[in-house]
Design an enzyme around this catalytic site. Structure first.
Site, PDB file in Angstrom:
ATOM      1  N   HIS D 152       5.199   0.203  -4.107  1.00 25.38           N
ATOM      2  CA  HIS D 152       5.145   1.647  -4.333  1.00 25.38           C
ATOM      3  C   HIS D 152       6.406   2.147  -5.033  1.00 25.38           C
ATOM      4  CE1 HIS D 152       1.891   1.494  -1.339  1.00 25.38           C
ATOM      5  NE2 HIS D 152       1.503   2.662  -1.823  1.00 25.38           N
ATOM      6  N   LYS D 156       8.839   6.762  -1.532  1.00 29.37           N
ATOM      7  CA  LYS D 156       8.000   6.627  -0.334  1.00 29.37           C
ATOM      8  C   LYS D 156       8.902   6.430   0.878  1.00 29.37           C
ATOM      9  CE  LYS D 156       3.844   4.203   1.153  1.00 29.37           C
ATOM     10  NZ  LYS D 156       3.177   5.483   1.414  1.00 29.37           N
TER      11      LYS D 156
END
Lengths: 266, 266, 266, 266
Positions: D152, D156
């Site tokens: 990701h 995050k």
């Protein structure tokens, strides 16, 4: 289980462990047969009772009490082997190639008088490859775009691989069944071959690269996301779980079974 | 700056921090220009002093004290912009397309009387893409096999992409220079297109898939190993580090520079 | 070959083809030695003149006219082998492990009286692995983010692999040299281990998976783009090009050379 | 429909084309709502009849004749919205978060008097993500090894992602159900974190990299082969096919449905 006769304490029925399956291997010294022998020997629930090579007596298999035979031999002898197994009430797992509709029909006919006996004939015992095809089919209708990339060692003579063509056909059929339009593609200016081979509307690309073995990717795309399924096959050992699965399941699949898909319980 | 008045202790010369570079942006409201404005604003060592759009006076750039101009405008105005910058002793980083040999020669000529001034014209400011090409070239001679797979959104009209073709050509040249024979390929039975487009002996495959943006892989193989270089480009922001690098480096690269490879210090 | 009869016009000296290099292999029946023997035999420009195994006379190598020796033996005998080669004016390519600074210094000292003689000692002859490390180092300073994922068969006892740790260290050093801040990471809520091992600020993840051999990825990211370098090693054959390169290049690299990086001409 | 006024021959019932579904969007100006509005407008078989934002009257939706409402609002208002829809006999597709068992039970209770009405509440409308989880579960029992790698953007805060943890749990449950032993792993010498997070026996690795969006891989391995399932999510648009599927299918799924898995017809 309060009473136990002397010497019975190790028996399967006492411990609850199922009895081993007795397995015979035909073509035991071939490339695939050698792997089968190793795999059966390594499995706790299977017992290798006979190894037969060209020139050996098939009767050895029956005499040794084989319940299931695995056949990786040659197209010119495999029908005789299957016939022998059926006559002797031995289940038969066949990886030998060269089966057409006529031969399959013959085997099915031989099996008719023996409703409990099974013969499984599979062109590919690789569970990963079979799962990849299955998942690609299931996913196909959710994605406007799909292409297949297969990658192999440079000694391969056919392009794309048979598995890639089969995968593309299955995916194309799933798309047709779902009423999907052709995958979007604005290409107007292309070098010949750039967009791959067209297999029923699915582009298939074949990479040949020294160092590779056998690999396949199915790429599916929708706005904002892609789903990629990839199978890498590194050596012959990868077929063994599929062979052993067939050996273990065949008694629950009487009659003729083509391909191992139906054994996977998907 | 031999004398320093009290209160100047925060000035760059005192703290050792280099002075900011004053930057003007031409085409500031275009798709790329908008990104450049954001990137310059976010950089501590750069100062955005002028934003010029079609119809605005170019003099604004000079009046605002721009030391470097970034030009993402249109082929029909970019030459005038460059001329203006050179006349006003402003370095020029150009991402506008449409340069041929004649235009490049003209710019070089304009620069001759100004030995300290630089103009950098680049077809691709993506550092990742430039690195990929560079590494592919360097690695090419060590691998008997090489293929290129590029993957793009389905609205792309050309296949393969210009970058993939350029990459393949650079790799092919490196292979020729090293005296490599053609990549091994035993294919005798092929569907048309399966083996991709042939770019000077390098197979190039173009995948078009909804959901994708712009991606490229160079796969190189030798017995027992493969080396894969992959670049994924997700949005225009990816060009900004290359643009900023050019802005920062241009004073050390007087004259005309084509492409940013030479700025990477590889 | 002091006399030359008519009809010998195909001899190397006449056609301009360079003469073959005479190669001896120490540890010729070991796993790596066996591969070396095959690779030398398959190379047109190399001549296998001696195969020596534990217990054989080293003099065979000298008697057979070896110009270069390849040593894949054992740490306890390799120093004697090198000493012998140097005394007999034979170049030496060494893949045997166990060299520390002291041993390397000893070899360098032995070489001093022989300014034309070379010894190459390398921990890894895999060209792909060496290129991957090199490219990762070169690219590192252009990307705010970098992580390493290595993937191996499940019998491996160390995690991460030595190569992954070395790669991470080289990348970390390149980042420090470029003055890069730590890679951005907003993680505040993490399961232990999720973010991998920290090797000098570079996250390294080790995957262990049945079926895999030895694979490594370096992932580098900047806003809008990522660059991925991946090396897949499938078998020991992958080390042979590096060994042969060393054999061919050693005469141009007198003295002690550690690692094959310097031979790649990058 | 035995009588038909002149000019009605283009009506759906005559042409055989099904009538359009009237759709209302709650939270129509939010990030997801905006995408829903675009997607509904682009779909030939759907008619956008109402867009409601915080502060607007919900009655608009009923007055406009909405048959299905899509709700991407906020946890504190979503229950009132659902109540209103049920009272007005409008089906409801809900992507708003924050549902626990109690809330789900309340919705189910509200639905009891209306046996033809449906409410679909889904934490993830991404079809690709749902398919990945499903396929991973199905394949898990055929592979001794499985690990999850999720990748990701670096903003995050949680690691691993919720989807990766859920995937690992589903896979772990499938392995337990199949009686699989722990995945083989000979690691004895490990840096902390190298082998990832342990989620019910499945190793999960979280990569954080500038440039990435949201990506997940499930790697499964058996001797000689690996199967990799990868999902790449590039933007919010990727959730729209799942939302539209729910809109189209909801009339065939009366009652409360949690998750879109059941709508995929797998």
């Amino acid at each position: 289980m309060t009473t136990s006769a002397p010497g019975e304490q190790d028996s399967p029925s006492t411990t609850g462990e199922p009895p081993r399956i007795n397995v015979g291997v035909l073509g035991a010294r071939g490339r695939m047969g050698t792997e089968v022998v190793k795999a059966v020997n390594a499995a706790d629930d299977l017992e290798l009772v006979a190894m037969v090579e060209a020139g050996d007596w098939l009767f050895n298999v029956a005499d040794a009490g084989a319940e299931v035979v695995v056949d990786f031999t040659r197209p010119d002898v495999v029908m005789d082997n299957i016939r022998f197994c059926i006559d002797n009430d031995i289940h038969c797992v066949v990886g030998t190639t060269g089966f057409d509709e006529a031969k399959l029909a013959t085997v099915a006919e031989w099996l008719q008088p023996k409703p409990d006996l099974g013969v499984i004939i599979a062109p590919n015992f690789g569970i990963g490859a079979v799962l990849l095809m299955r998942f690609a089919q299931e996913a196909a209708r959710f994605f406007p775009s799909v292409e297949v990339v297969e990658l192999h060692h440079p000694n391969k003579v056919d392009a794309p691989s048979g598995t890639a063509v089969r995968t593309a056909r299955l995916v194309a059929a799933a798309r047709r069944a779902a009423g999907l339009p052709p995958a979007p593609d604005a290409t107007t200016d292309s070098l010949p071959g750039a967009r791959g081979a067209d297999v029923e509307g699915v582009a298939v690309h074949a990479v040949r690269l020294s160092g590779l073995v056998a690999h396949q990717e199915v790429l599916m795309g929708a706005p904002g996301e892609t789903l990629t399924l990839r199978h890498d096959s590194y050596d012959r050992a990868s077929f063994m779980p599929g062979v052993l699965l067939a050996v273990r399941e065949i008694r629950r699949h009487p009659g003729l079974t083509v391909g191992i898909e139906g054994l996977l319980g998907l």
